[in-house]
Motif scaffolding. Structure first.
Motif, PDB file in Angstrom:
ATOM      1  N   ALA A 221       1.121  -1.324  -0.128  1.00  0.00           N
ATOM      2  CA  ALA A 221      -0.078   0.193   0.080  1.00  0.00           C
ATOM      3  C   ALA A 221       1.054   1.162  -0.200  1.00  0.00           C
ATOM      4  CB  ALA A 221      -1.238   0.361   1.067  1.00  0.00           C
ATOM      5  N   LEU A 222       2.443   1.349   0.687  1.00  0.00           N
ATOM      6  CA  LEU A 222       3.060   1.906   0.465  1.00  0.00           C
ATOM      7  C   LEU A 222       3.706   2.607  -0.785  1.00  0.00           C
ATOM      8  CD1 LEU A 222       4.685   4.856   2.384  1.00  0.00           C
ATOM      9  CD2 LEU A 222       6.362   2.905   3.057  1.00  0.00           C
ATOM     10  N   GLY A 223       3.859   1.187  -0.999  1.00  0.00           N
ATOM     11  CA  GLY A 223       4.415   1.828  -2.616  1.00  0.00           C
ATOM     12  C   GLY A 223       3.483   2.304  -3.445  1.00  0.00           C
ATOM     13  N   LEU A 224       1.944   1.719  -3.741  1.00  0.00           N
ATOM     14  CA  LEU A 224       1.185   2.161  -4.471  1.00  0.00           C
ATOM     15  C   LEU A 224       1.328   3.824  -3.791  1.00  0.00           C
ATOM     16  CD1 LEU A 224      -1.865  -0.730  -4.219  1.00  0.00           C
ATOM     17  CD2 LEU A 224      -0.859   0.200  -5.987  1.00  0.00           C
ATOM     18  N   PHE A 225       1.466   4.542  -3.067  1.00  0.00           N
ATOM     19  CA  PHE A 225       0.401   5.879  -2.166  1.00  0.00           C
ATOM     20  C   PHE A 225       2.036   6.545  -2.818  1.00  0.00           C
ATOM     21  CE2 PHE A 225       1.991   9.698   0.290  1.00  0.00           C
ATOM     22  CZ  PHE A 225       0.335  10.051  -0.344  1.00  0.00           C
ATOM     23  N   CYS A 226       3.653   5.658  -2.824  1.00  0.00           N
ATOM     24  CA  CYS A 226       4.908   6.644  -3.780  1.00  0.00           C
ATOM     25  C   CYS A 226       4.638   6.488  -5.332  1.00  0.00           C
ATOM     26  CB  CYS A 226       5.580   5.786  -3.794  1.00  0.00           C
ATOM     27  SG  CYS A 226       6.641   5.940  -1.817  1.00  0.00           S
ATOM     28  N   PHE A 227       3.780   5.628  -5.988  1.00  0.00           N
ATOM     29  CA  PHE A 227       3.174   5.436  -6.464  1.00  0.00           C
ATOM     30  C   PHE A 227       2.543   7.349  -7.486  1.00  0.00           C
ATOM     31  CE2 PHE A 227       3.860   1.256  -7.739  1.00  0.00           C
ATOM     32  CZ  PHE A 227       5.219   1.189  -7.369  1.00  0.00           C
ATOM     33  N   GLY A 228       1.756   7.658  -6.608  1.00  0.00           N
ATOM     34  CA  GLY A 228       1.178   9.047  -6.480  1.00  0.00           C
ATOM     35  C   GLY A 228       1.865   9.760  -6.598  1.00  0.00           C
ATOM     36  N   MET A 229       2.529  10.078  -6.253  1.00  0.00           N
ATOM     37  CA  MET A 229       3.089  11.703  -5.543  1.00  0.00           C
ATOM     38  C   MET A 229       4.366  11.442  -7.087  1.00  0.00           C
ATOM     39  SD  MET A 229       2.355  11.984  -2.546  1.00  0.00           S
ATOM     40  CE  MET A 229       3.887  13.027  -2.361  1.00  0.00           C
ATOM     41  N   ALA A 230       4.620  10.753  -7.887  1.00  0.00           N
ATOM     42  CA  ALA A 230       4.943  10.967  -9.300  1.00  0.00           C
ATOM     43  C   ALA A 230       5.701  11.815  -9.222  1.00  0.00           C
ATOM     44  CB  ALA A 230       3.669  11.539 -10.266  1.00  0.00           C
TER      45      ALA A 230
ATOM     46  N   ILE B  74      -6.231   5.841  -3.272  1.00  0.00           N
ATOM     47  CA  ILE B  74      -7.746   5.636  -2.632  1.00  0.00           C
ATOM     48  C   ILE B  74      -7.633   3.904  -2.689  1.00  0.00           C
ATOM     49  CG2 ILE B  74     -10.292   4.410  -3.522  1.00  0.00           C
ATOM     50  CD1 ILE B  74     -10.389   8.189  -4.378  1.00  0.00           C
ATOM     51  N   ILE B  75      -6.527   3.467  -3.819  1.00  0.00           N
ATOM     52  CA  ILE B  75      -6.056   1.745  -4.657  1.00  0.00           C
ATOM     53  C   ILE B  75      -5.404   1.447  -2.932  1.00  0.00           C
ATOM     54  CG2 ILE B  75      -5.377   0.284  -5.269  1.00  0.00           C
ATOM     55  CD1 ILE B  75      -7.935   1.317  -6.348  1.00  0.00           C
TER      56      ILE B  75
ATOM     57  N   MET C 158      -5.562   2.957  -0.021  1.00  0.00           N
ATOM     58  CA  MET C 158      -6.603   2.513   1.417  1.00  0.00           C
ATOM     59  C   MET C 158      -7.246   1.422   1.328  1.00  0.00           C
ATOM     60  SD  MET C 158      -7.563   6.398   2.890  1.00  0.00           S
ATOM     61  CE  MET C 158      -7.805   7.092   0.450  1.00  0.00           C
ATOM     62  N   CYS C 159      -7.680   0.966   0.289  1.00  0.00           N
ATOM     63  CA  CYS C 159      -8.661  -0.396  -0.310  1.00  0.00           C
ATOM     64  C   CYS C 159      -8.241  -1.381   0.445  1.00  0.00           C
ATOM     65  CB  CYS C 159      -9.669  -0.282  -1.221  1.00  0.00           C
ATOM     66  SG  CYS C 159     -10.228   0.827  -1.728  1.00  0.00           S
ATOM     67  N   THR C 160      -6.523  -1.583  -0.840  1.00  0.00           N
ATOM     68  CA  THR C 160      -5.322  -2.390  -0.460  1.00  0.00           C
ATOM     69  C   THR C 160      -5.494  -3.094   1.304  1.00  0.00           C
ATOM     70  OG1 THR C 160      -4.375  -2.316  -1.781  1.00  0.00           O
ATOM     71  CG2 THR C 160      -3.478  -3.573  -0.474  1.00  0.00           C
ATOM     72  N   LEU C 161      -5.212  -1.704   2.304  1.00  0.00           N
ATOM     73  CA  LEU C 161      -5.175  -1.649   3.335  1.00  0.00           C
ATOM     74  C   LEU C 161      -5.985  -2.322   4.059  1.00  0.00           C
ATOM     75  CD1 LEU C 161      -3.029   1.931   3.979  1.00  0.00           C
ATOM     76  CD2 LEU C 161      -2.681  -0.448   4.045  1.00  0.00           C
ATOM     77  N   VAL C 162      -7.348  -2.444   4.337  1.00  0.00           N
ATOM     78  CA  VAL C 162      -8.407  -3.342   4.276  1.00  0.00           C
ATOM     79  C   VAL C 162      -8.364  -4.195   4.184  1.00  0.00           C
ATOM     80  CG1 VAL C 162     -10.909  -3.445   4.536  1.00  0.00           C
ATOM     81  CG2 VAL C 162      -9.999  -0.917   3.368  1.00  0.00           C
ATOM     82  N   ALA C 163      -7.439  -4.708   3.590  1.00  0.00           N
ATOM     83  CA  ALA C 163      -7.261  -6.158   3.768  1.00  0.00           C
ATOM     84  C   ALA C 163      -6.197  -6.985   5.076  1.00  0.00           C
ATOM     85  CB  ALA C 163      -6.444  -6.597   2.043  1.00  0.00           C
ATOM     86  N   ILE C 164      -5.927  -5.879   5.632  1.00  0.00           N
ATOM     87  CA  ILE C 164      -5.298  -6.200   7.275  1.00  0.00           C
ATOM     88  C   ILE C 164      -5.957  -6.973   7.699  1.00  0.00           C
ATOM     89  CG2 ILE C 164      -3.772  -5.379   8.454  1.00  0.00           C
ATOM     90  CD1 ILE C 164      -2.482  -3.899   6.462  1.00  0.00           C
ATOM     91  N   VAL C 165      -7.141  -5.854   8.091  1.00  0.00           N
ATOM     92  CA  VAL C 165      -8.153  -6.249   9.014  1.00  0.00           C
ATOM     93  C   VAL C 165      -8.734  -7.428   8.160  1.00  0.00           C
ATOM     94  CG1 VAL C 165     -10.657  -5.586   9.310  1.00  0.00           C
ATOM     95  CG2 VAL C 165      -8.810  -3.906   9.021  1.00  0.00           C
ATOM     96  N   CYS C 166      -9.066  -7.544   7.117  1.00  0.00           N
ATOM     97  CA  CYS C 166      -9.501  -9.199   6.805  1.00  0.00           C
ATOM     98  C   CYS C 166      -9.080 -10.225   7.333  1.00  0.00           C
ATOM     99  CB  CYS C 166      -9.979  -9.295   5.408  1.00  0.00           C
ATOM    100  SG  CYS C 166     -11.568  -8.130   4.288  1.00  0.00           S
ATOM    101  N   TYR C 167      -7.249  -9.903   7.282  1.00  0.00           N
ATOM    102  CA  TYR C 167      -6.951 -11.270   6.976  1.00  0.00           C
ATOM    103  C   TYR C 167      -6.917 -11.566   9.348  1.00  0.00           C
ATOM    104  CZ  TYR C 167      -4.825 -10.772   2.577  1.00  0.00           C
ATOM    105  OH  TYR C 167      -4.315 -10.863   1.539  1.00  0.00           O
ATOM    106  N   ARG C 168      -6.635 -10.392   9.887  1.00  0.00           N
ATOM    107  CA  ARG C 168      -6.693 -10.666  11.541  1.00  0.00           C
ATOM    108  C   ARG C 168      -7.352 -10.961  11.615  1.00  0.00           C
ATOM    109  NH1 ARG C 168      -1.742  -8.088  13.237  1.00  0.00           N
ATOM    110  NH2 ARG C 168      -2.598  -8.352  14.813  1.00  0.00           N
ATOM    111  N   LYS C 169      -8.567 -10.197  11.348  1.00  0.00           N
ATOM    112  CA  LYS C 169      -9.933 -11.133  11.807  1.00  0.00           C
ATOM    113  C   LYS C 169     -10.043 -12.795  11.543  1.00  0.00           C
ATOM    114  CE  LYS C 169     -14.277 -11.335  13.636  1.00  0.00           C
ATOM    115  NZ  LYS C 169     -14.532 -11.166  14.969  1.00  0.00           N
TER     116      LYS C 169
END
Length: 401
Positions: A291-300, A373-374, A376-387
């Motif tokens: 998710a951090l990598g995706l955010f860095c891509f968006g910085m351009a 946005i993508i 943040m959506c990816t980070l929601v996966a952590i909630v699912c994995y941990r649950k």
């Protein structure tokens, strides 16, 4: 005994056959499939038909995995794997000899089904033959082999297609046939009957177990969200770079090659470093880094952001993909291991949703907003994995009580 001898003796010969076969088969696949659109265009197909043909394979693979995994539990790993390789070989040979659109479509549907039958069954067999404490490293080796194929295959494919595109498909078909013969010899020599000794698995039971397994559904949802993020590398990132940079023609190929090189260099060291960690920690850290990598891509703004983003993105990928196979193995009852690995193919829905969602966001909201946005959506996966992991731990505690 030397270090290499100890490594080889640690795993069943069939596991090594599958690991080596994974590398060679991926070289063959990446040697031909990435060039399918060009090949179909040369055969006179329209862009719409080309998209239909190419999309049909992954779509069928998404839903065929469950059936293939179930059949491997019911009929045995060997029959399903050898049968899939035999048909797969014929599929790629068929690509090289036909020019009819409907035949291409039928063949690529079979390509997707063969992939969805063979891959989950192969992972289940490798888990069957490997002690639990060694499975994480084994799945890491498998992911390493996949990426070696991803790095070498397109180079060979570019050389072959410059001469004859059909030749690449023919060689891929022959490679699968040789793989089938090698696997047949090894299976005959090291025949295992684990599946024959377990109770018979019915389709109704398999469906009911999956329907009631909430923890597995959390895993699938998390995996879909993760793949939505991962899929941006091979879909919308190239469009975004083309919009933001005058050097798109060299930046994007550099990133794709860099991704494969980083995986090859870091996969084994990172797997050894993190193999003692709880599975959910690997999944959490890996998802966060991607998710951090995706955010860095968006910085351009500068090509360095893409390089920094790629590093975090790829380390996240390395941590999550092999570990997710371990996660599935831990969730699955032994008699339904193939069914669970097959049902995990539903996570490929993310490969469809990711490009569509990302493309829409890129068109209407711009690259920075899209990647944010993508991410943040990816980070929601952590909630699912941990649950899912927490529910699994509760089940284990209940059984031990």
């Amino acid at each position: 005994m030397g270090k290499m001898e100890r490594v080889f003796s640690s795993y069943h010969p069939l596991v090594w056959t599958l690991l080596i076969g994974t590398g060679f088969s991926r070289i063959a696949i990446f040697m031909s499939l990435p060039f399918m659109a060009i090949y179909l265009h040369e055969q006179g197909l329209s862009p719409f038909l080309i998209g239909l043909v190419i999309g049909a394979g992954p779509l069928c693979a998404t839903f065929g995995g469950f059936i293939g995994g179930y059949l491997s539990d019911r009929l045995g790993r060997e029959k399903i794997m050898l049968g899939a390789l035999f048909v797969w070989s014929g599929v790629f040979m068929g690509f090289s000899f036909t020019s009819e659109a409907w035949i291409f479509l039928m063949l690529n549907i079979l390509n997707g089904l063969c992939s969805s039958f063979f891959e989950p069954t192969g992972q289940a067999l490798m888990a069957d033959l490997t002690p639990q404490k060694m499975r994480r490293r084994m799945f890491g080796y498998r992911y390493f082999a996949i990426n070696v194929g991803g790095a070498l295959g397109p180079i060979l494919g570019a050389v072959l297609t410059s001469t004859s595109a059909s030749l690449a498909f023919l060689i891929t078909g022959l490679s699968f046939f040789v793989y089938m013969l090698a696997l047949m010899v090894m299976m005959k020599r090291y025949h295992t009957n684990e599946r024959e000794e377990t109770e018979r698995v019915t389709l109704t039971r398999a469906i009911n177990v999956l329907r009631k397994d909430v923890k597995f559904r959390y895993f699938i949802l998390g995996a879909i969200l993760f793949i939505i993020g991962f899929s941006q590398l091979h879909s919308n990132l190239s469009l975004y770079i083309n919009q933001e940079s005058e050097n798109a023609t060299w930046i994007y190929p550099m990133l794709i090659s860099g991704n494969a090189i980083i995986v090859i260099l870091l996969q084994i060291p990172l797997t050894r470093w993190t193999e003692k960690w709880p599975v959910v920690r690997n999944m959490t850290l890996g998802t966060s880094l991607l998710a951090l990598g995706l955010f860095c891509f968006g910085m351009a703004g500068h090509w360095a952001w893409f390089v920094i983003g790629l590093l975090w993105f790829t380390i996240g990928e390395i941590l999550v993909f092999p570990t997710s196979s371990v996660f599935i193995d831990q969730l699955a009852p032994p008699a339904l291991r193939g069914t669970y690995f097959g049902a995990a193919s539903f996570q490929r829905i993310g490969n469809f949703l990711g490009p569509v969602l990302g493309g829409w966001l890129l068109q209407y909201l711009g690259g920075f907003t899209m990647f944010s946005i993508i991410s943040m959506c990816t980070l929601v996966a952590i909630v699912c994995y941990r649950k899912g992991a927490k529910l699994h731990q509760n089940v284990l505690l209940a059984k031990s009580a």
